[in-house]
Design a protein around this motif. Structure first.
Motif, PDB file in Angstrom:
ATOM      1  N   LYS A 236      34.483  48.037  41.151  1.00  0.00           N
ATOM      2  CA  LYS A 236      34.841  47.328  39.920  1.00  0.00           C
ATOM      3  C   LYS A 236      36.330  47.467  39.634  1.00  0.00           C
ATOM      4  N   ALA A 237      36.850  48.651  39.901  1.00  0.00           N
ATOM      5  CA  ALA A 237      38.277  48.893  39.665  1.00  0.00           C
ATOM      6  C   ALA A 237      39.130  47.996  40.559  1.00  0.00           C
ATOM      7  N   ALA A 238      38.786  47.918  41.856  1.00  0.00           N
ATOM      8  CA  ALA A 238      39.559  47.086  42.784  1.00  0.00           C
ATOM      9  C   ALA A 238      39.518  45.620  42.356  1.00  0.00           C
ATOM     10  N   LYS A 239      38.359  45.141  41.952  1.00  0.00           N
ATOM     11  CA  LYS A 239      38.230  43.757  41.502  1.00  0.00           C
ATOM     12  C   LYS A 239      39.073  43.511  40.255  1.00  0.00           C
ATOM     13  N   THR A 240      39.084  44.470  39.334  1.00  0.00           N
ATOM     14  CA  THR A 240      39.824  44.322  38.082  1.00  0.00           C
ATOM     15  C   THR A 240      41.334  44.361  38.313  1.00  0.00           C
ATOM     16  N   LYS A 260      47.970  50.117  41.856  1.00  0.00           N
ATOM     17  CA  LYS A 260      46.682  50.800  41.664  1.00  0.00           C
ATOM     18  C   LYS A 260      45.587  50.170  42.523  1.00  0.00           C
ATOM     19  N   LEU A 261      45.746  48.898  42.880  1.00  0.00           N
ATOM     20  CA  LEU A 261      44.795  48.265  43.804  1.00  0.00           C
ATOM     21  C   LEU A 261      44.852  48.949  45.161  1.00  0.00           C
ATOM     22  N   GLY A 262      46.079  49.230  45.655  1.00  0.00           N
ATOM     23  CA  GLY A 262      46.234  49.936  46.928  1.00  0.00           C
ATOM     24  C   GLY A 262      45.647  51.332  46.869  1.00  0.00           C
ATOM     25  N   ALA A 274      44.507  48.848  52.142  1.00  0.00           N
ATOM     26  CA  ALA A 274      45.471  49.606  51.340  1.00  0.00           C
ATOM     27  C   ALA A 274      46.880  49.428  51.895  1.00  0.00           C
ATOM     28  N   CYS A 275      47.029  49.506  53.215  1.00  0.00           N
ATOM     29  CA  CYS A 275      48.345  49.349  53.847  1.00  0.00           C
ATOM     30  C   CYS A 275      48.898  47.945  53.622  1.00  0.00           C
ATOM     31  N   GLN A 276      48.027  46.948  53.663  1.00  0.00           N
ATOM     32  CA  GLN A 276      48.460  45.577  53.405  1.00  0.00           C
ATOM     33  C   GLN A 276      48.985  45.439  51.977  1.00  0.00           C
ATOM     34  N   VAL A 277      48.283  46.052  51.028  1.00  0.00           N
ATOM     35  CA  VAL A 277      48.707  45.988  49.622  1.00  0.00           C
ATOM     36  C   VAL A 277      50.055  46.677  49.431  1.00  0.00           C
ATOM     37  N   PHE A 278      50.224  47.858  50.039  1.00  0.00           N
ATOM     38  CA  PHE A 278      51.495  48.583  49.900  1.00  0.00           C
ATOM     39  C   PHE A 278      52.640  47.803  50.547  1.00  0.00           C
ATOM     40  N   SER A 279      52.353  47.107  51.652  1.00  0.00           N
ATOM     41  CA  SER A 279      53.372  46.290  52.297  1.00  0.00           C
ATOM     42  C   SER A 279      53.799  45.137  51.389  1.00  0.00           C
ATOM     43  N   ILE A 280      52.804  44.497  50.730  1.00  0.00           N
ATOM     44  CA  ILE A 280      53.121  43.423  49.772  1.00  0.00           C
ATOM     45  C   ILE A 280      53.933  43.974  48.610  1.00  0.00           C
ATOM     46  N   PHE A 281      53.570  45.160  48.136  1.00  0.00           N
ATOM     47  CA  PHE A 281      54.291  45.782  47.014  1.00  0.00           C
ATOM     48  C   PHE A 281      55.754  46.006  47.384  1.00  0.00           C
ATOM     49  N   ILE A 295      54.107  58.202  49.472  1.00  0.00           N
ATOM     50  CA  ILE A 295      53.002  59.181  49.471  1.00  0.00           C
ATOM     51  C   ILE A 295      51.665  58.482  49.760  1.00  0.00           C
ATOM     52  N   GLU A 296      51.437  57.365  49.072  1.00  0.00           N
ATOM     53  CA  GLU A 296      50.163  56.660  49.235  1.00  0.00           C
ATOM     54  C   GLU A 296      50.035  56.034  50.636  1.00  0.00           C
TER      55      GLU A 296
END
Length: 303
Positions: A236-240, A260-262, A274-281, A295-296
């Protein structure tokens, strides 16, 4: 002479009705005809033996010696013919037996082939029936799945409507700022034991339902994700968080939602995501939270 004529006539009649008269006769019919032919020849031979007086001439027949010699010659010739025919009968009988054996072998082979064909047909029929049964099962399963989906959709729609009705009844009279502060108060406390995640979740959901375009909606979306994350409801957290970043991409809380999604994907062991999200960030916000991102990324074992 009458005897000779009778014998020859009988022979001709028998020969004319012998196995050679009907080329389409079956093997059994040929065998029967040959047996009858053999019996007839034996009967003829017996008649000749009974009427044959031998080479010795009777005194009363001296005057007819030439006629008797001619008759004797004809009888001997007939005997030789009968002997030849008897040999032919034996040969043909043997050939008929061979034909019977060949026919038996052919029948046996045909029987085996018929059994193989019948077995293949049976197997093909069984497979066809199995496919039909499988198709019917798939059809029934599809119908059942559609029925359950319809029931679920109806139940979800009813639950959503009931929830919206309750939200309007419980929070419809509250102003946006008031409702947001009240929702935040359930998690923004010094003592962690006094946090009330359920009430915070209920109030933030009410805020987003009643005021989706309010300037604080991006904040409410982020904090709703935090309530799910704190309750270990990571899906639910990831979707939100994902919806918060997509829907409020220009809001000040957009980077927090993406970060926080990552982190949530790391908790879910979805390290590649997670790595894809951090790369986009890092691509979108190169100067923000660099240390925390590093760190993440290490926690996610990103390359």
């Amino acid at each position: 002479m009458r005897l000779i004529k009778s014998v020859l006539l009988t022979f001709c009649l028998l020969f004319s009705t012998s196995v050679f008269a009907n080329s389409n006769s079956s093997v059994e019919d040929l065998k029967t005809r040959m047996d009858n032919f053999d019996k007839a020849l034996k009967r003829i031979n017996k008649q000749i033996s009974n009427n044959y007086v031998g080479a010795k001439k009777m005194p009363s027949e001296a005057q007819n010696s030439k006629a008797n010699d001619a008759l004797l010659f004809k009888i001997q010739s007939l005997e030789e013919t009968i002997q030849g025919l008897t040999g032919d009968i034996e040969r043909l009988t043997y050939e008929i037996e061979q034909l019977k054996e060949q026919q038996k072998q052919q029948n046996d082979e045909s029987g085996i082939r018929f059994k193989e064909i019948e077995s293949k047909i049976t197997n093909a029929d069984r497979k066809a029936q199995s496919l039909i049964d499988e198709k019917e099962q798939i059809k029934a399963a599809k119908v059942e799945a559609e029925k359950k989906k319809k029931e679920k959709d109806e139940a979800d729609a009813k639950a959503k409507k009931d929830k919206e009705t309750k939200i309007k009844a419980d929070f419809g009279q509250k102003k946006p700022d008031e409702l947001y502060k009240l929702a935040l108060s359930f998690i923004n406390v010094k003592d962690p034991k006094k946090k009330n995640l359920k009430e915070a979740e209920r109030h933030f959901e009410a805020f987003l339902f009643l005021y989706p375009q309010h300037k604080l909606a991006g904040n409410a979306q982020y904090w709703l994700g935090e309530t799910y994350f704190s309750a270990s409801q990571f899906e639910k957290a990831a979707k939100t968080f994902g919806l918060g970043y997509e829907k409020y991409s220009t809001h000040e809380k957009a980077p927090d939602n993406l970060f926080k999604l990552g982190v949530t994907f790391v908790k879910m062991k979805e390290l590649e995501k997670a790595c894809q999200v951090f790369s986009i960030f890092e691509g979108n916000y190169p100067n923000m939270m660099a240390k925390r991102i590093a760190i993440e990324k290490k926690n996610a074992k990103c390359q």
